[in-house]
Write an enzyme that holds these catalytic residues in place. Structure first.
Site, PDB file in Angstrom:
ATOM      1  N   LYS A 104       0.885  -1.166   0.000  1.00 18.98           N
ATOM      2  CA  LYS A 104       0.000   0.000   0.000  1.00 18.98           C
ATOM      3  C   LYS A 104       0.918   1.211   0.000  1.00 18.98           C
ATOM      4  O   LYS A 104       1.627   1.475   0.975  1.00 18.98           O
ATOM      5  CB  LYS A 104      -0.906  -0.013   1.228  1.00 18.98           C
ATOM      6  N   THR A 144      -9.454   3.384  11.830  1.00 15.68           N
ATOM      7  CA  THR A 144      -9.818   4.135  13.026  1.00 15.68           C
ATOM      8  C   THR A 144     -11.254   3.881  13.475  1.00 15.68           C
ATOM      9  O   THR A 144     -11.533   3.788  14.676  1.00 15.68           O
ATOM     10  CB  THR A 144      -9.625   5.646  12.761  1.00 15.68           C
TER      11      THR A 144
END
Lengths: 266, 266, 266, 266
Positions: free
Chosen positions: A100, A210
């Site tokens: 990524k 998150t």
């Protein structure tokens, strides 16, 4: 969603929910939350692991990588050169060629550098990496990243960790329209409805960190996101109704004459 | 969501997705779509059934009411008196005391009359009905409807049949805040993410009709809404993250120094 | 906007910006800010003036009512009866028959009571008042208020004093569509663009208080709102462009062939 | 806004509204509309003028360039090299070194190429041009464009000619935050409230074309945008109120006791 696998980087996945490992304060909770999410692709900040940054030490030992696709990321890299270096470090250390790609020069908003990202993506793809670049919802850049061989593009929904949800649906649609590789909406998703919305619009998958880690009950929220992603994908496949500007009754409004009701006097 | 039943009108339900029967053009598809949705409470325009309006003839014979809670509605009624009359007709004809109260004088936007709705609700609740009134997202009216004994309040998300989704989240929050009875978001939901959003905000349930009936694949969409509602409820129970104005990295941005990487030269 | 007067209650005004007098901490600043706003209709909480509530003592003596239309309001009234009583007190004390009707039972969100508002409006209109009721954006209620003789309806944009702007444009449009009396958007406007948006949609006027009083520079903000209201009204009269889903170039994209440019070599 | 000039490219302007010349079907109307708008910076598709594309022939002869800053643009250019070539052609043909840089490879959405735009901007700025690049609302790219010497950055509000308004306020804020050069919001503004909103957020100016050209009354709309831009700028300078989640009354809700009102019996 049997018969609707998610294909990415030459592999096939049942889940369209990718997850991150930052922000968790307890590895036991993390492991359980990721299991509840059904996620099969999990990203790890490889540099932070190496550096044993707070909350990252020993991270790679916690999860069962036989069952998960490890997706190392280049979080913390500010330039293309740094990101390329960390990607190679990640490959050497973990054995996976997936990366990524994050090239983030900006400390405040954590926004990616389009030019640096494209340069690093080109170099890494040419070097055999399966590259998933983190980008703004920029359709022209997305096409260019496809052109240099990226396996997917990962446009942000809103700033990393903000939980604001999909704040740029118009731009996301331009990225989705005609994309040749999967579009994975990354960053900013706060609740499962945000994830569902991304899938409904045609995203191939989403990445959530998150919103799960900082939920009051991360395990419950992991499960909630699993359901949200399935809901959104199922709706995409089922083909949504058109939007009407005005109301539409289920039968002609004139259909209720004032008939006598002898048996039920008012 | 074991251990999290939806309580309404003295009964307990596993599903928080109510469905409608208008707009379907094929009863076989309707039956299958409602089954896929898992819905246990199904609303029927009683007057249209009586009148054998197009798409309503024989509707009551199609579904298995032993397993479903029939929720007759007063669609087509323009005044409180009409609605009361039709509610009593519904009770006489079907045996259920549940009634979805619609007092809609306005043919264009199909918006409910707050004053007429309150008057009819008061009369029907006093008469022993389990009253679920369709209303605008008006917190003061919602309190008044609770006060006269309604079993729930059903604020609209956007105009009936529009598929625009939750266009008044601020007003919905004022209705939800401190509500003593379940709030069921009704009308205007277009995709599962809309339903999930309503549940995430604290709605007890949603009612969906057109979005399932007019999907390209109503059965697939019924299932998608089932998942969306579950996702939203699970997220509500898990407690969402707070929203941040700005980005938040998963570890301090300073955590990635430019270390030498002798084993992985670029 | 010469030739486009705002007609309300049998009078004609050049300005479509009504203002409030609460929230100002300095009467000198208030007077100057209201002058800068060009506002000709100014609302005053009559009960608070009578009671000499903080920031309201002597308020009526500060402004030049020869040049302004005083609009007493019933702020603080929780029931129709209280509001009717305060309206009559206002008329007796000030000589004006204009009244901004607020029936607000709810202390937290300060939302109006639709039923109580309609009852009080009916009584006051029958008694000769020029009634401007504060309401939710409820089109059916708005029609009913017109029916009992109100001079205008004043739907809220978002909660009083929140500064969130126009959060219910869909519902506002239903109120505007076919309204027989001016629609004055009241409460929640935070910046001039909010006011402009209301006028663009067809509102007759807006009422602004907190956004001016709590600006860093209330006088400058009063002027800014004056301009915003004029902008919105001018745009409404000029007829906005249609919205397109996609981009539209100013000439055919094929219009730029790769011509030789011998005189300007790159 | 005396004392608040707009500085750009070493010049000073009274107006913060730039305008475009495409889409007008009548040069007389265009001239009058631009006059009504007060615009002092007017962009022209130089290649289309040269090519005498429909609606562009003789365009340069119609306006009074002694009073206006001509801003040639590179509309129709798909690559950096084309844009550089057309910019030089524009300078040679018109004598101005100002250039609105558009590098738009994408025919459907007319979205700019970030990499090509940066390359062309660098070359043109080094060659002495006053470069105003059209970009997505990408803060990192905007910083890079500042770095190579651009005089401003021009992020889009929504797709060119769509009239959808400011659809990416979050991303625009990241561009505005800390920008060293003026940010001019370009493309997609549909009504004056859109323009006001951009200025309120801190944009230095806006550019409007279709919204004026396609209004029912372009001259009236030109004036409306002039007012909207002034409103937004005045509000920015005056400092807007903070946004509250909930309502806030103008005096304590407890301030209205049930006093006797002997002189005004109900």
């Amino acid at each position: 969603m049997r018969g609707d696998p998610f294909e990415l980087g030459g592999r096939t996945f049942a889940s369209r929910l990718m997850t991150g490992t930052g922000k968790f304060t307890d590895y036991g909770v993390m492991r359980e939350a990721l299991a509840a999410s059904g996620s099969q692709i999990v990203t790890v900040a490889i540099r932070r692991v190496e550096l044993k940054a707070p909350g990252h030490g020993g991270l790679l030992d916690v999860l069962d990588w036989d069952r998960l696709q490890l997706l190392p990321n280049t979080a913390g890299c500010r330039t293309a050169a740094e990101a390329v270096r960390v990607a190679r470090l990640a490959r050497a250390a973990t054995g996976t060629k997936w990366i990524k790609l994050e090239v983030i020069p900006d400390a405040r908003y954590l926004l990616p550098d389009p030019v640096g990202t494209l340069a690093a993506a080109q170099e890494l793809a040419a070097d055999g990496f399966t590259v998933l670049p983190y980008v703004q919802p920029d359709a022209v850049l997305a096409r260019a990243l496809e052109g240099v061989g990226c396996a997917a593009v990962m446009p942000l929904a809103s700033p990393i960790g903000s939980g604001k949800g999909l704040r740029t649906p118009d731009l996301l649609k331009t990225v989705l329209d005609g994309a040749a590789v999967p579009v994975v909406v990354d960053a900013g998703l706060g609740v499962p409805s945000d994830a569902a919305q991304a899938l409904e619009l045609g995203a191939g998958a989403v990445l959530v960190n998150t919103a799960i880690a900082e939920a009051r009950d991360p395990v419950g929220m992991g499960h909630a996101f699993a359901l949200g992603v399935q809901a959104g994908r199922a709706a995409f496949l089922a083909g949504r109704m058109g939007v009407r500007e005005h109301a539409s009754p289920s039968s002609p409004p004139g259909g209720v004459p004032r008939l006598p009701d002898p048996e039920v006097p008012v």
